[in-house]
Design a protein around this motif. Structure first.
Motif, mmCIF file in Angstrom:
data_model
loop_
_atom_site.group_PDB
_atom_site.id
_atom_site.type_symbol
_atom_site.label_atom_id
_atom_site.label_comp_id
_atom_site.label_asym_id
_atom_site.label_seq_id
_atom_site.Cartn_x
_atom_site.Cartn_y
_atom_site.Cartn_z
ATOM 1 N N PRO A 159 -56.714 42.126 -52.009
ATOM 2 C CA PRO A 159 -55.771 41.496 -52.951
ATOM 3 C C PRO A 159 -54.829 40.516 -52.265
ATOM 4 O O PRO A 159 -54.496 39.476 -52.827
ATOM 5 N N THR B 76 -43.109 47.053 -59.780
ATOM 6 C CA THR B 76 -43.007 46.899 -58.330
ATOM 7 C C THR B 76 -41.556 47.102 -57.909
ATOM 8 O O THR B 76 -41.085 48.238 -57.905
ATOM 9 N N PHE D 99 -50.376 38.436 -61.374
ATOM 10 C CA PHE D 99 -49.646 39.693 -61.588
ATOM 11 C C PHE D 99 -50.524 40.884 -61.259
ATOM 12 O O PHE D 99 -50.082 41.851 -60.631
ATOM 13 N N LEU D 101 -52.936 40.993 -59.171
ATOM 14 C CA LEU D 101 -53.031 41.077 -57.715
ATOM 15 C C LEU D 101 -51.746 41.641 -57.124
ATOM 16 O O LEU D 101 -51.762 42.495 -56.247
ATOM 17 N N LEU D 102 -50.618 41.148 -57.668
ATOM 18 C CA LEU D 102 -49.310 41.557 -57.175
ATOM 19 C C LEU D 102 -49.170 43.066 -57.262
ATOM 20 O O LEU D 102 -48.746 43.730 -56.311
ATOM 21 N N MET D 103 -49.554 43.610 -58.388
ATOM 22 C CA MET D 103 -49.377 45.048 -58.567
ATOM 23 C C MET D 103 -50.347 45.827 -57.694
ATOM 24 O O MET D 103 -50.008 46.889 -57.173
ATOM 25 N N ILE D 105 -51.396 44.803 -54.814
ATOM 26 C CA ILE D 105 -50.849 44.713 -53.456
ATOM 27 C C ILE D 105 -49.720 45.722 -53.284
ATOM 28 O O ILE D 105 -49.666 46.465 -52.305
ATOM 29 N N LEU E 139 -51.625 45.297 -67.199
ATOM 30 C CA LEU E 139 -50.485 45.397 -66.291
ATOM 31 C C LEU E 139 -49.710 46.680 -66.551
ATOM 32 O O LEU E 139 -49.284 47.373 -65.644
ATOM 33 N N LEU E 142 -51.683 49.879 -65.417
ATOM 34 C CA LEU E 142 -52.105 50.010 -64.027
ATOM 35 C C LEU E 142 -51.520 51.248 -63.374
ATOM 36 O O LEU E 142 -52.165 51.907 -62.577
#
Lengths: 505, 82, 498, 122, 146
Positions: A159, B76, D99, D101-103, D105, E139, E142
């Motif tokens: 990723p 995050t 997004f 990918l961000l999550m 990562i 999202l 997840l």
């Protein structure tokens, strides 16, 4: 139906991309056949297209019956038909190969993987076929998005690699778009043929120059021309095997293709070469890239990463051919696009085979058992390596041959020297692997050369671990195909590539 | 010759929001500033005569993207070192 | 001008050993069957080449273009006299080498014999291809093929030493191949054609001095590595790590001979005497060759390892041939060509002997060979024949070629070259005669319990020794090598002042 | 000179915006900040297109009964607008993927800070 | 992850505004070929309304409105409508997306074209809506299996 070919090729792939998940939703085992059928159909269509173009000449297709410059046009000319054949043949071989690989590496994501792969190929074919600059941008982004997604499902760091690629790729695409904006401001058109007609009268306007520079910069990023290659090694290394086998052979070549379109078709080749020092910048960057990629490849311990750096070097060859801006250089560049697509595709298939059976592709762990265990895979690897080095009857030699001829014609001795030198460097990093596979005794029986019974060193009890037919056949086809391509290169050059050369060159 | 009036004002505002969005250390604040940025840019589009681009940007840029940004942050972290 | 006709015989001559490879690989478990294929292929190849001889002598040249590999350049084979000459020597000696290898490999119970025989067959195909190449690109193709096919032979023992020798070999030869690619492309750019032509492909092209010299240096580096011209020779002694039949093949039959053959092609068929003289390239080549002869002979004196001494001797003798080409006089060219043949028969004898000694008594160093002549009289007898031949003593054939070379130096008025020939003759004697002396006249009980090596090894080496003598007495025997070489020399040098 | 800058002031500002976006993408260490930069960058490119299409004294490209459809010069060229709609779609798709990918990562490395990320990747 | 909001104002406003947004979205889609608007904008607006409900209300209610599992298939179907209509015109003898060849009886060519465009816009709208919602859902979701 023949006249619809320019749209049918991407449409078949698009329908495949959409129908594959539907079929997969119906029953999971339907997805792969659906994907395979659509790519095989598209591949067949592309060959038909090439044949038609050679027989009847360039085909132009107006979307919705709207005549350009208002409507969007799809053009199947010799270069485009050649590229679609290359893309889809490699794609089809990889698809045949990747069923088991994907099942092994990404069992959960089989359906989306094939769907996104088809989308990737749709994007590639769209880029190649469209005659409209903005359309080209859209397809560029479609393919890039699909590529980001394919890369991101690989190993643990994938990723991050995909994210970086996404950022850099977006910058590249935006530069391209910005450049288009400048061109559009002046010419008021986005159709390639139309813009090419208008450009000569306005070519000295500053926005045109700015636009061209922006476009070339954007494309250089997309094709990973040194020093804009930073995204490539990680992306190719961490992508799943099937994904890198699909992206590595074709992805960067598409950038090179667009560069050829822009520099030689959209602009007058003489303008690109003489008025602006762009092509010489491309040459020097390519030379630096060849050297850098080769040296970095020598330092790698991981086969995939080595191949990725080798791609940086090989892109340099293509860039060099484009930069030299003479017919031989263009022929060399386009031929190398074909050859390298096959070689790199095949090499990544070999990596896929190794990873499926051994679970790794780390060079220091290779030894002689590999030769016994996977004789055919390693035989194809050897052929591909020879072709990468450029040993005469294989395909890789001939593209280098044309490039060297082109460089000599241009009296660019640095380029000649670099092509030759990099052949040697390539030999070093490929034979390193071959030596391990064919010579290196498996570590336990030791180094004591003299006096040991030679029979003991040969692990005769190694059982065959050769991959099954669906994986082996594409690998062998590419391996053997490289010799055939090499021997038949005259046919390709005279029948197809000679028609590719634009009139001004 | 084009004379810009409103656009220039809006663009200056736009630029300042962009810089704020990049400078703020709290990512949530940055994202919300980005929402403002998108909305302002929608206004710029309308001022330049591109009505449809304008309201698409309003819906997509200021609306959906901001929501997605917030969700991403929610999952995050809000903290940032720069 | 020679008459051209289309014939597939050159192609078959190239392909036959390649065709044998799958059979060899398939019958890897049955030794006798596998060796049978090797023998069949070698005999068949020799027969095919022999069938081309009458036509070559009658100035009828068989040629075949297989396919176009680049627009205007075909993968073409042409059996011109020079090609037939080289092909005859290589294929003829392969027959002997085949028998000998079988004895050697079995005698040592070597591993991976299948790979060995398969690579050997490929090597010979490549050599034939080199011999019959009609243009530089075809030459290049087979040249690279030879490089790669020899690699498995060099590393055959797979000891660390052999592997590093293999690396060195690849590094040298691949670099040479790469330079040759550059040279080929440049030639194509300059001349627009790549066809070998007697008297020089570049003869009609007006070349700037820089281009001519640059091209020549590129070519020289390209073919000079295999021909072991002095600064480029160092892979050859290292490659002695290979099994002895391989050394024989490397030194006598295929690889280095392909190199000097390449030099002949470059000098006679690419540049041509006129261009060579016009730019002083022959002097350059001659000086390099002369230096190589002297230095290599001196180096050979120091070596204690028999095979390495032979290797340095090879380096020196190859440069005789190069010198012959550089003289650009009919006798010199003839002498150079003859030396390809004579050196091949003599050196193969010597290597066969070294191999036989190694297989029988496992000794490689000259200092350990005291009194071996009593144990292996046939072998050492053959060795003596080869050694005195290389030193240029009649009636062995080495004398013949040296005679012509000497005549050549006089024809071209090159006294320095004559001096070199004489000095090196003495040096040759200096490094060979001690061996003979040790073998026959030093008494040692060390080898009392040993007899001769196996028949499969002794017979070939005796046969090559006898051949050497026969060719020395009647140079035109059987193969009419003398007629061939004079006709080649005339065709190349016919148009020059000298 | 001043006049020149004034005439093209909108372009200059858009150019500054582009630079700001690029700065965010390249210099900022935080991945979210990079994405913010990317959004700004893309918006500026879109804005450049729209600005290049806009005309003084022309109206939006919707048929106005007072003008009619013949006098095309009185309308703003709608083509760039439609193109930019597509560009916005592309931008959204990119952001959506980013997004995801961000999550992923963050889930794997528990940081969005690039130097830390590179450290943890080893 | 989105819990039901404790604030009644948010719930009320969300419920109240969402239908209006949806109507507006449909208007934009259907009005696309007359004025500003079209499939993409309309689809985005529809998606915004769905997202509003997903943000303001608990997930069960939101799922009632548009199920998470539907996102991808509906998106694909929407795209298929676009590609399919194109293919249909191609099969019926016209060029790709030449709407005049669509088989609508009793209509003038201009009307057929308008109809064709409308269908395509509708397909695009649905596709955009479903895809945007799917991105959102992915999202959100997840964390659950992460």
């Amino acid at each position: 139906m023949i006249e619809h070919l320019p749209i049918l090729i991407p449409l078949t792939l698009l329908m495949g991309a959409l129908l594959t998940p539907l079929a997969g939703a119906l029953r999971r085992s339907f997805a792969y056949p659906a994907a395979l059928v659509s790519i095989l159909a598209a591949c067949g269509l592309s060959f038909l297209g090439l044949h038609q173009v050679l027989v009847r000449g360039t085909m132009r297709y107006h979307l919705g019956g709207w005549v350009p410059p208002i409507g969007i046009e799809y053009v199947l000319d010799p270069l485009a038909s050649f590229m679609t054949v290359v893309i889809l043949t490699v794609g089809a071989l990889v698809f045949v190969h990747s069923r088991d690989v994907v099942q092994n590496e990404l069992p959960e994501k089989m359906v989306p993987f094939f769907s996104v792969s088809l989308l990737l190929l749709t994007g590639f074919c769209g880029i190649v076929l469209t005659g409209d600059l903005f359309n080209l941008y859209v397809f560029l982004e479609i393919s890039s998005l699909a590529a980001y997604a394919l890369i991101a499902v690989g190993e643990k760091p994938s990723p991050v690699a995909a994210f970086r690629y996404l950022l850099v790729g977006t910058i590249g695409a935006s530069f391209f778009l910005l450049g288009l904006g400048f061109l559009y401001m002046i010419t008021g058109s986005l159709n390639i043929a139309d813009v090419a007609d208008i450009l000569p009268s306005v070519v000295s306007e500053p926005p045109v120059v700015v636009g061209l520079v922006l476009i070339v910069t954007g494309l250089a990023i997309k094709m990973a021309l040194f020093p804009m290659h930073g995204w490539l090694p990680d992306a190719y290394t961490y992508a799943p095997s099937a994904g890198s086998a699909l992206i590595a052979p074709i992805g960067t070549k598409i950038g090179a293709y667009v560069l050829i379109r822009i520099l030689f078709y959209l602009f007058d080749p003489n303008y690109s070469r003489l008025q602006l020092p762009l092509t010489s910048i491309v040459i020097w960057l390519s030379i630096a890239g060849i050297l850098f990629g080769s040296i970095m490849a020598m330092a790698q311990k991981e086969l995939k990463r080595m191949l990725a750096y080798s791609s940086v070097a090989q892109i340099g060859y293509i860039g060099l051919g484009i930069g030299l801006a003479n017919p031989l250089g263009l022929v060399g560049a386009v031929l190398h696009t074909l050859n390298h697509a096959f070689m790199k595709g095949g090499l990544f298939l070999v990596v896929g085979n190794l990873r499926t059976r051994l679970g790794h592709s780390t060079i220091p762990l290779f030894d002689q058992t590999l030769r016994k265990a996977m004789p055919w895979t390693m035989a194809s690897y050897s052929l591909m390596a020879l072709s990468m080095v450029g040993i005469p009857p294989t395909a890789g030699f001939f593209s280098k041959w044309y490039l060297v001829l082109a460089a000599i014609e241009d009296s660019n001795w640095t380029a000649v020297g670099m092509i030759l030198l990099s052949s040697l460097l390539t030999a070093v990093y490929f034979f390193r692997v071959l030596e391990r596979v064919y010579v290196r005794n498996s570590s336990s029986t030791g180094e004591s050369g003299e006096g040991m019974n030679p029979r003991e060193t040969m692990p005769s009890d190694v059982e065959s671990m050769e991959v099954n037919a669906s994986m082996l056949v594409p690998t062998l086809v590419i391996g053997g195909g490289l010799v055939v391509l090499g021997l038949l290169n005259t046919v390709i050059v005279t029948e197809v590539l000679m028609r590719v050369i634009p009139p001004g060159l | 010759m084009i004379h810009w009036g409103l656009e220039v004002v809006l663009l200056v505002l736009l630029l300042s929001t962009a810089i704020i969005a990049l400078k703020v250390k709290d990512l949530l604040a940055a994202v919300v500033t980005l929402g403002v940025f998108s909305f302002l840019s929608a206004l710029v589009f309308v001022a330049m005569g591109a009505v449809d681009v304008g309201f698409t940007e309003a819906v997509v840029g200021a609306g959906v993207t901001t929501v997605l940004f917030v969700i991403a942050l929610y999952h995050t972290t809000r903290r940032s070192n720069d | 001008m020679a008459e051209l006709y289309t014939s597939y015989i050159p192609f078959f001559a190239v392909a036959i050993s390649l065709l044998a490879v799958p059979f060899i690989l398939l019958s890897s478990r049955k030794r006798n069957l596998r060796e049978f294929w090797t023998i069949i292929a070698s005999l068949g190849k020799f027969g095919l080449v022999l069938s081309l001889l009458p036509d070559a002598l009658a100035h009828r040249v068989a040629q075949v273009e297989l396919l176009q590999i680049s627009p205007g350049i075909g993968l073409a084979l042409r059996a011109d006299p020079l090609g037939v000459f080289f092909a005859l020597i290589a294929s003829g000696l392969w027959v002997f080498t085949s028998f000998y290898s079988i004895g050697y490999m079995r005698g040592l119970a070597e591993h991976k014999q299948t790979r060995y025989f398969a690579s050997f067959a490929v090597c010979l195909s490549a050599t034939m291809g080199i011999a019959f190449s009609a243009n530089i690109l075809t030459f290049l193709t087979f040249y690279e093929m030879l490089t790669l096919a020899t690699y498995p032979l060099v590393i055959h023992k797979e000891t660390p030493e052999a592997i590093s020798a293999g690396r060195k070999y690849l590094l040298y030869t691949l670099s040479a191949g790469v330079l040759l690619i550059g040279a080929t492309a440049w030639t194509y750019n300059v001349a627009g054609s790549l066809d070998f032509r007697a008297g020089g492909l570049l003869n009609d092209v007006s070349l700037p001095a820089g281009t001519a010299t640059g091209l020549f240096i590129l070519f020289l580096c390209g073919v000079g590595v295999k021909a072991a011209i002095m600064p480029l020779h160092s892979w050859l002694p290292t490659a002695m790590a290979a099994p002895t039949p391989v050394s024989a093949l490397l030194h006598a039959v295929a690889v280095v001979k392909a190199g000097v053959f390449g030099v002949m092609r470059v000098v006679g068929f690419v540049f041509g005497p006129n261009v060579m003289i016009a730019f002083g390239l022959n002097d350059l080549l001659g000086i390099l060759a002369g230096l190589t002869i002297v230095v290599a002979s001196l180096l050979a004196l120091r070596e204690d390892n028999l095979k390495r001494r032979l290797a340095y001797s090879t380096v020196g003798h190859l440069s005789y041939i190069v010198l012959g080409a550089a003289l650009l006089s009919p006798s010199g060219f003839t002498g150079g060509l003859m030396h390809i043949a004579t050196h091949a028969t003599m050196k193969i004898t010597l290597f066969f002997c070294a191999g036989a000694i190694y297989v029988n008594v496992h000794k490689e160093n000259i200092s350990e060979l005291d009194g071996i002549g009593k144990a292996m009289p046939w072998t050492m007898g053959a060795f003596t024949v080869g050694a005195i031949g290389l030193a240029g003593v009649p009636p062995v054939n080495g004398f013949v070629s040296k005679w012509f070379l000497g005549a050549g130096t006089l024809e071209s008025g090159n006294v320095g070259a004559l001096l070199i020939l004489l000095v090196s003759g003495l040096l040759n004697a200096g490094y060979f005669f001690p061996i003979i002396h040790k073998a026959f006249f030093k008494n040692s009980t060390r080898f009392e319990k040993y007899g001769e090596a196996s028949k499969l090894m002794v017979l070939p080496l005796v046969a090559t020794a006898i051949l050497s003598v026969l060719f020395g007495l009647w140079p035109n025997l059987f193969l009419r090598l003398y007629d061939l070489s004079t006709s080649i020399a005339m065709s190349v040098l016919g148009g020059t002042a000298r | 000179m001043v006049e020149y800058i004034a005439n093209y002031s909108a372009y200059w500002l858009i150019f500054l915006l582009t630079i700001t976006g690029l700065y965010g993408m390249l210099v900022k260490k935080n991945l979210v900040k990079k994405l913010i930069g990317m959004t700004i960058f893309q918006t500026s490119v879109i804005m450049f297109f729209v600005a290049s299409a806009s005309k003084w004294n022309a109206t939006i490209p919707v048929v106005d009964p007072n003008i009619g459809s013949a006098a095309t010069s009185l309308y703003i060229n709608p083509l760039p607008h439609t193109l930019m709609l597509t560009a916005i779609v592309v931008g959204v798709a990119t952001i959506g993927l980013a997004f995801a990918l961000l999550m992923k990562i963050y889930h794997q490395y528990h940081t969005l800070d690039e130097p830390q990320l590179l450290e943890r990747m080893r | 992850m989105i819990r039901q909001s404790t604030s009644p104002i948010i719930v009320l406003i969300g419920r109240l505004v969402s239908p209006f947004i949806q109507v507006f979205g449909l208007y934009v889609i259907f009005h696309g070929h007359y004025g500003p608007g079209g499939g993409f904008q309309g689809g985005a607006i529809l998606a915004a309304s769905l997202l509003l409900i997903r943000l303001c209300l608990d997930s069960e209610t939101a799922q009632l409105q548009f199920r998470q599992a539907l996102g991808t298939p509906v998106g694909i179907l929407g795209s298929l409508a676009f590609a399919g209509i194109g293919l249909m015109t191609l099969l019926l003898g016209g060029e790709f997306l030449d709407y005049a060849f669509l088989p609508f009886g009793g209509m003038k060519p201009a009307e057929i074209r308008a109809m064709g465009i409308l269908l395509v816009e509708l397909g695009i709208g649905v596709a955009v809506m479903a895809t945007l919602v799917a991105i959102f859902d992915d999202l959100i979701g997840l964390e659950d299996h992460g």
